[in-house]
Design a protein around this motif. Sequence first.
Motif, PDB file in Angstrom:
ATOM      1  N   LEU A 177      -7.503  -4.757  -1.208  1.00 54.89           N
ATOM      2  CA  LEU A 177      -8.305  -4.981  -0.201  1.00 54.89           C
ATOM      3  C   LEU A 177      -8.429  -3.889   0.744  1.00 54.89           C
ATOM      4  O   LEU A 177      -9.482  -3.808   1.553  1.00 54.89           O
ATOM      5  CB  LEU A 177      -7.671  -6.352   0.577  1.00 54.89           C
ATOM      6  N   PHE A 178      -7.206  -3.400   1.269  1.00 57.39           N
ATOM      7  CA  PHE A 178      -7.357  -2.176   2.056  1.00 57.39           C
ATOM      8  C   PHE A 178      -8.363  -1.106   1.788  1.00 57.39           C
ATOM      9  O   PHE A 178      -9.157  -0.532   2.535  1.00 57.39           O
ATOM     10  CB  PHE A 178      -6.045  -1.517   2.414  1.00 57.39           C
ATOM     11  N   ALA A 179      -8.343  -0.736   0.296  1.00 54.48           N
ATOM     12  CA  ALA A 179      -9.347   0.375  -0.068  1.00 54.48           C
ATOM     13  C   ALA A 179     -10.666  -0.200   0.056  1.00 54.48           C
ATOM     14  O   ALA A 179     -11.834   0.682   0.252  1.00 54.48           O
ATOM     15  CB  ALA A 179      -9.065   0.509  -1.604  1.00 54.48           C
ATOM     16  N   GLN A 180     -11.080  -1.523  -0.164  1.00 53.05           N
ATOM     17  CA  GLN A 180     -12.316  -1.969  -0.063  1.00 53.05           C
ATOM     18  C   GLN A 180     -12.784  -2.197   1.411  1.00 53.05           C
ATOM     19  O   GLN A 180     -14.185  -1.959   1.736  1.00 53.05           O
ATOM     20  CB  GLN A 180     -12.325  -3.296  -0.803  1.00 53.05           C
ATOM     21  N   ASN A 181     -12.063  -2.732   2.105  1.00 59.77           N
ATOM     22  CA  ASN A 181     -12.386  -3.056   3.656  1.00 59.77           C
ATOM     23  C   ASN A 181     -11.919  -1.948   4.864  1.00 59.77           C
ATOM     24  O   ASN A 181     -12.614  -1.910   5.862  1.00 59.77           O
ATOM     25  CB  ASN A 181     -11.974  -4.420   3.897  1.00 59.77           C
ATOM     26  N   CYS A 182     -10.988  -1.410   4.687  1.00 63.53           N
ATOM     27  CA  CYS A 182     -10.478  -0.718   5.581  1.00 63.53           C
ATOM     28  C   CYS A 182     -10.501   1.058   5.396  1.00 63.53           C
ATOM     29  O   CYS A 182     -10.390   1.935   6.446  1.00 63.53           O
ATOM     30  CB  CYS A 182      -8.906  -0.855   5.748  1.00 63.53           C
ATOM     31  N   ALA A 183     -10.283   1.525   4.248  1.00 61.77           N
ATOM     32  CA  ALA A 183     -10.256   2.770   3.891  1.00 61.77           C
ATOM     33  C   ALA A 183     -11.157   3.756   4.332  1.00 61.77           C
ATOM     34  O   ALA A 183     -11.148   5.016   4.609  1.00 61.77           O
ATOM     35  CB  ALA A 183      -9.946   3.104   2.556  1.00 61.77           C
ATOM     36  N   LEU A 184     -12.427   3.165   4.523  1.00 65.31           N
ATOM     37  CA  LEU A 184     -13.582   3.912   5.016  1.00 65.31           C
ATOM     38  C   LEU A 184     -13.461   4.639   6.320  1.00 65.31           C
ATOM     39  O   LEU A 184     -13.659   5.690   6.505  1.00 65.31           O
ATOM     40  CB  LEU A 184     -14.687   2.904   5.092  1.00 65.31           C
ATOM     41  N   CYS A 185     -12.771   3.856   7.279  1.00 66.06           N
ATOM     42  CA  CYS A 185     -12.423   4.528   8.529  1.00 66.06           C
ATOM     43  C   CYS A 185     -10.906   4.965   8.563  1.00 66.06           C
ATOM     44  O   CYS A 185     -10.787   5.887   9.263  1.00 66.06           O
ATOM     45  CB  CYS A 185     -12.768   3.435   9.648  1.00 66.06           C
TER      46      CYS A 185
ATOM     47  N   GLY B 215      -8.933   5.636   6.276  1.00 69.80           N
ATOM     48  CA  GLY B 215      -8.511   6.548   5.163  1.00 69.80           C
ATOM     49  C   GLY B 215      -7.570   5.804   3.919  1.00 69.80           C
ATOM     50  O   GLY B 215      -6.971   4.865   4.471  1.00 69.80           O
ATOM     51  N   ALA B 216      -7.514   6.163   2.828  1.00 63.73           N
ATOM     52  CA  ALA B 216      -6.606   5.717   1.840  1.00 63.73           C
ATOM     53  C   ALA B 216      -5.127   5.668   2.183  1.00 63.73           C
ATOM     54  O   ALA B 216      -4.705   4.753   1.975  1.00 63.73           O
ATOM     55  CB  ALA B 216      -6.851   6.421   0.453  1.00 63.73           C
ATOM     56  N   ASN B 217      -4.832   6.820   2.953  1.00 60.74           N
ATOM     57  CA  ASN B 217      -3.320   6.805   3.317  1.00 60.74           C
ATOM     58  C   ASN B 217      -3.217   6.142   4.808  1.00 60.74           C
ATOM     59  O   ASN B 217      -1.995   6.321   5.740  1.00 60.74           O
ATOM     60  CB  ASN B 217      -2.823   8.354   3.115  1.00 60.74           C
TER      61      ASN B 217
ATOM     62  N   ALA C 111       0.590  -6.779   5.095  1.00 62.79           N
ATOM     63  CA  ALA C 111       1.581  -6.242   4.432  1.00 62.79           C
ATOM     64  C   ALA C 111       1.649  -4.686   3.801  1.00 62.79           C
ATOM     65  O   ALA C 111       2.504  -4.035   3.893  1.00 62.79           O
ATOM     66  CB  ALA C 111       2.128  -7.290   3.275  1.00 62.79           C
ATOM     67  N   TYR C 112       0.365  -4.542   3.357  1.00 64.88           N
ATOM     68  CA  TYR C 112       0.156  -3.474   2.676  1.00 64.88           C
ATOM     69  C   TYR C 112       0.178  -2.230   3.685  1.00 64.88           C
ATOM     70  O   TYR C 112       0.656  -1.274   3.498  1.00 64.88           O
ATOM     71  CB  TYR C 112      -1.082  -3.295   1.924  1.00 64.88           C
ATOM     72  N   SER C 113      -0.443  -2.495   4.988  1.00 61.67           N
ATOM     73  CA  SER C 113      -0.751  -1.576   6.061  1.00 61.67           C
ATOM     74  C   SER C 113       0.628  -1.227   6.510  1.00 61.67           C
ATOM     75  O   SER C 113       0.895  -0.085   7.083  1.00 61.67           O
ATOM     76  CB  SER C 113      -1.617  -1.983   7.068  1.00 61.67           C
ATOM     77  N   LEU C 114       1.596  -2.029   6.475  1.00 60.34           N
ATOM     78  CA  LEU C 114       2.827  -1.760   7.108  1.00 60.34           C
ATOM     79  C   LEU C 114       3.808  -0.741   6.078  1.00 60.34           C
ATOM     80  O   LEU C 114       4.637  -0.115   6.607  1.00 60.34           O
ATOM     81  CB  LEU C 114       3.779  -3.032   7.502  1.00 60.34           C
TER      82      LEU C 114
END
Length: 128
Positions: free
Chosen positions: A61-69, A71-73, A122-125
Amino acid sequence: MPRLFRFATPLWASVLLYGCTSAPEAPATPPLPPIPPVEAVTEGAVAAGAEAAVLAAGQALFAQNCALCHGANGKRGLNGAHDLTKSNLNATGRTYMVVNGLGQMPAFKGQLSDEQIAQVVAYSLTLQ
């Protein structure tokens, strides 16, 4: 009767001596660790598996919705996005940000379910 004692005395002496001799010592083996109850092993494996599943779903979900701004890391910072590896927000703060958005970050309240939001948080943490 004295004749019986003459015969019995060597017999008893040999029995006593045989009992006093030490048997060859077996090599010392370390004791085995205690075996945990089956329930504990099963619950631990289920918990670890469930946590791994949550983090895997959150990463997708992070890769799909958040990584654009972000970043993957989590370090990109594009469009004013914060570096998530340096964020001091806990799970509650991050949940608030994902649900409501702030500044240029959109609110994901209508786009993601509560479960999906919890997975992303949880993943972002783990990016710290």
